[in-house]
Design a protein around this motif. Structure first.
Motif, PDB file in Angstrom:
ATOM      1  N   ARG A  27       0.857  -1.198   0.000  1.00 29.05           N
ATOM      2  CA  ARG A  27       0.000   0.000   0.000  1.00 29.05           C
ATOM      3  C   ARG A  27       0.885   1.238   0.000  1.00 29.05           C
ATOM      4  O   ARG A  27       1.915   1.274   0.667  1.00 29.05           O
ATOM      5  CB  ARG A  27      -0.895  -0.012   1.243  1.00 29.05           C
ATOM      6  N   GLU A  28       0.430   2.230  -0.730  1.00 29.57           N
ATOM      7  CA  GLU A  28       1.260   3.422  -0.888  1.00 29.57           C
ATOM      8  C   GLU A  28       1.565   4.125   0.435  1.00 29.57           C
ATOM      9  O   GLU A  28       2.581   4.788   0.567  1.00 29.57           O
ATOM     10  CB  GLU A  28       0.593   4.399  -1.854  1.00 29.57           C
ATOM     11  N   ASP A  29       0.651   4.007   1.407  1.00 28.54           N
ATOM     12  CA  ASP A  29       0.891   4.709   2.673  1.00 28.54           C
ATOM     13  C   ASP A  29       1.625   3.844   3.696  1.00 28.54           C
ATOM     14  O   ASP A  29       1.765   4.214   4.852  1.00 28.54           O
ATOM     15  CB  ASP A  29      -0.446   5.215   3.249  1.00 28.54           C
ATOM     16  N   HIS A  30       2.091   2.689   3.269  1.00 29.87           N
ATOM     17  CA  HIS A  30       2.835   1.827   4.196  1.00 29.87           C
ATOM     18  C   HIS A  30       4.334   1.964   3.967  1.00 29.87           C
ATOM     19  O   HIS A  30       4.773   2.120   2.847  1.00 29.87           O
ATOM     20  CB  HIS A  30       2.459   0.352   3.970  1.00 29.87           C
ATOM     21  N   ARG A  31       5.087   1.856   5.044  1.00 33.63           N
ATOM     22  CA  ARG A  31       6.542   1.845   4.907  1.00 33.63           C
ATOM     23  C   ARG A  31       7.078   0.549   5.502  1.00 33.63           C
ATOM     24  O   ARG A  31       6.446  -0.049   6.366  1.00 33.63           O
ATOM     25  CB  ARG A  31       7.154   3.063   5.625  1.00 33.63           C
ATOM     26  N   ILE A  32       8.218   0.149   5.027  1.00 34.13           N
ATOM     27  CA  ILE A  32       8.854  -1.015   5.638  1.00 34.13           C
ATOM     28  C   ILE A  32      10.241  -0.591   6.128  1.00 34.13           C
ATOM     29  O   ILE A  32      10.802   0.384   5.647  1.00 34.13           O
ATOM     30  CB  ILE A  32       9.027  -2.198   4.654  1.00 34.13           C
ATOM     31  N   SER A  33      10.747  -1.317   7.079  1.00 37.57           N
ATOM     32  CA  SER A  33      12.112  -1.019   7.483  1.00 37.57           C
ATOM     33  C   SER A  33      12.860  -2.340   7.637  1.00 37.57           C
ATOM     34  O   SER A  33      12.255  -3.385   7.889  1.00 37.57           O
ATOM     35  CB  SER A  33      12.124  -0.218   8.785  1.00 37.57           C
ATOM     36  N   PHE A  34      14.132  -2.275   7.410  1.00 37.36           N
ATOM     37  CA  PHE A  34      14.950  -3.477   7.599  1.00 37.36           C
ATOM     38  C   PHE A  34      16.331  -3.057   8.084  1.00 37.36           C
ATOM     39  O   PHE A  34      16.726  -1.897   7.923  1.00 37.36           O
ATOM     40  CB  PHE A  34      15.038  -4.302   6.301  1.00 37.36           C
ATOM     41  N   ASP A  35      17.022  -4.012   8.688  1.00 38.69           N
ATOM     42  CA  ASP A  35      18.358  -3.721   9.207  1.00 38.69           C
ATOM     43  C   ASP A  35      19.397  -4.201   8.222  1.00 38.69           C
ATOM     44  O   ASP A  35      19.625  -5.403   8.097  1.00 38.69           O
ATOM     45  CB  ASP A  35      18.565  -4.429  10.551  1.00 38.69           C
TER      46      ASP A  35
END
Ligand code: GLU
Length: 554
Positions: free
Chosen positions: A201-209
């Protein structure tokens, strides 16, 4: 059967195995805790770049230092960009630097390991099995957009300035096509690609290390990217997820040009039901230019190709040692504390890699290489120089190979001492280094005499030395003899004394020996003169002394 399942059967009628079968065929590896499985996954599209070698080395070290597995996978899904001997170039390049793989492609049509095939063009059945499952689960669909339609969408998005360009939202025309439409288009034989039905979804962000760059946050992928092209060949992204899962890669270490694809990759791993691997993105090797920094370039910089190092004659140990200094900034301190330890003993850490891109510096490589070669045994210097000359300087090769014992004796001078000489940085310098030992290469140069010594003075010294010369002298006897020459000729054997009283003498013992050195070698600076005289032998020494005398008294 659901419609998705029926569609899957329609699209992949020949696929009989399931993802569960693959899970069994390629089970998790029985490795000890903490062991890392890494891979180098080049495309055979050109020569091996030094950056490629660098990331292969980093991957290899990660596996080796953790008791894991390092594998070589050939990513040859883009036949258009492939070059004929691309695979052999890669293998040759890695082998030349001793980066041996534990598993994967090891030669033309040859591989080793239980997690193959390791060449993507041989893995179609595996990709199709996973693709079929994705379709059956409603996570992928056939897209019938033509090249023209795709180009029109690109133009439209360009014109509108949409921030994301690709197939998603209203442009994903076949995403929600009903089963009847899909069946009809397939029955017509319309070409299609298989696209991911992106859950993003365009308003979602993901993060990773990222293990090198730290925590990274990015917008989630929303594009229905292509998984299989119209010819059934996977895209890089899909193949990456499938391969790294079924090869049980734990750590994906690669160039940071892939960082922007991580949101897609994570989504793909999850869609396939795979565990997401750890990522480490290496910054490109940089070069300083006009006060700025730029990426080392295939086009502009000869040193970008790994073949450059072999041509110049850098031993692989030097290149690897240098790459380690680029990899971890604490390597040099470690090396100073452990001068003779093997490179494999270095406690390499991804966390200590440069985030901004290590600076490549040929002058530094030369220094590193001089250190490396200075602790090589003479035999290794001989072997390295010979192998290089055989390929790049045949006349010199004949000289070296004509008398290995002689060449090795030359290369032994001052070697194996606590302070070995550091004259040689690469094999193409050996010829000059040993030139005066070979009559074919020797060139006299009496202009190299010390500045305070005239031709006449030199001739006096050489006449006296020729008289006194005794090839049977031990080193001490020889030096005593040189010192004994000094006073009768007006020189002092004592350098300190000369410095105190320079006007009382013509020069000191150093000048006397330099005159002899210049006469027999044509150089003012050389390794140990006594050893040189011993190796040259009586006949050559006397002959060169006489030639010098003739020239200086003419
Ligand atoms: N085939 C890709 C390349 O050559 C590999 C990227 C990766 O290591 O995942 O850039």
């Amino acid at each position: 059967m659901t419609e998705y399942e029926q569609l899957a059967t329609l699209l992949f009628p020949d696929v009989r195995q399931t993802v569960a079968d693959l899970e069994q065929q390629f089970p998790p590896r029985a490795l000890k805790d903490g062991a890392r499985v890494t891979r180098f996954a080049p495309s055979p599209t050109g020569f091996l770049h030094i950056g490629g070698l660098f990331s292969a080395l980093i991957s290899k070290l990660n596996a080796a230092t953790t008791g894991g597995v390092f594998l070589l996978r050939i990513e040859d899904t883009d036949k258009k960009r492939e070059i004929d001997d691309g695979v052999s170039e890669i293998i040759k390049g890695l082998t030349a630097f001793g980066i041996d793989v534990d598993e994967g492609v090891i030669g033309f049509g040859q591989e080793t390991g239980a997690y193959g095939p390791y060449q993507q063009s041989h893995r179609a059945a595996i990709y199709h099995t996973v693709a079929k499952q994705l379709v059956a689960q409603g996570l992928a669909y056939p897209c019938f957009l033509t090249e023209e339609q795709l180009a029109a969408i690109r133009d439209e998005q360009e014109a509108q300035g949409t921030p994301i360009k690709g197939i998603f939202g209203k442009w994903a025309r076949y995403r929600d096509a009903d089963f009847e439409t899909q069946k009809a288009l397939l029955a017509e034989g319309r070409p299609y690609t298989l696209r991911l039905r992106s859950p993003g979804r365009e308003d979602h962000r993901i993060s990773f290390d990222d293990l090198i760059k730290g925590k990274i946050e990015m917008p989630e992928n929303v594009q229905d990217v292509v998984l299989l092209k119209t010819d059934g060949i996977p895209t890089y992204h899909f193949a990456h997820a499938v391969d790294d899962h079924f090869m049980r890669t734990t750590h994906v270490i690669r160039g940071d040009e892939w960082i922007s694809s991580v949101p897609l990759h994570i989504q793909l791993f999850k869609a396939c039901g795979f565990r997401v691997p750890k990522y480490a993105h290496i910054s490109p090797i940089m070069k300083e230019e006009n006060g700025g920094k730029r990426k080392l370039s295939k086009r502009k910089d000869p040193e970008a190709a790994v073949t450059y190092y072999a041509e110049q004659g850098y031993p692989k140990e030097s290149v690897l040692e240098y790459l380690l200094t680029l990899a971890n900034s604490n390597f040099e301190d470690w090396r100073r504390a452990n001068p003779t330890a093997p490179q494999s003993a270095f406690p390499f850490s991804l966390k200590k890699m440069s985030v901004s891109g290590a600076l490549f510096d040929l002058t530094k490589l030369v220094d590193v290489s001089k250190n490396v070669i200075s602790v090589f045994p003479a035999e290794a210097v001989y072997t390295g120089a010979c192998a290089w000359a055989k390929q790049y300087d045949h006349a010199f090769y004949s000289l070296l190979a004509g008398d290995p014992a002689y060449a090795t004796a030359i290369l032994s001078i001052d070697r194996g001492t606590p302070k070995p000489r550091k004259d040689i940085a690469k094999w193409n310098e050996v010829k000059d280094y040993v030139a005066y030992f070979y009559d074919d290469l020797y060139e006299n140069d009496y202009s190299a005499l010390p500045d305070n010594i005239t031709a006449e003075m030199a001739a006096e010294i050489l006449t006296a030395y020729k008289e006194a010369y005794n090839p049977a002298d031990s080193k001490d006897e020889w030096f005593t003899r040189i010192k004994a020459l000094c006073e009768p000729l007006g020189y002092t054997p004592n350098v300190k004394e000369y410095k105190k009283n320079p006007d009382a003498y013509k020069g000191h013992v150093g000048d006397v020996s330099t005159v002899i050195r210049v006469a027999v070698t044509g150089r003012r600076n050389t390794p140990d003169l006594y050893s040189i005289l011993q190796i040259l032998g009586t006949e050559t020494v006397l002959c060169r002394l006489q030639t010098a005398l003739d020239a200086l008294t003419r």
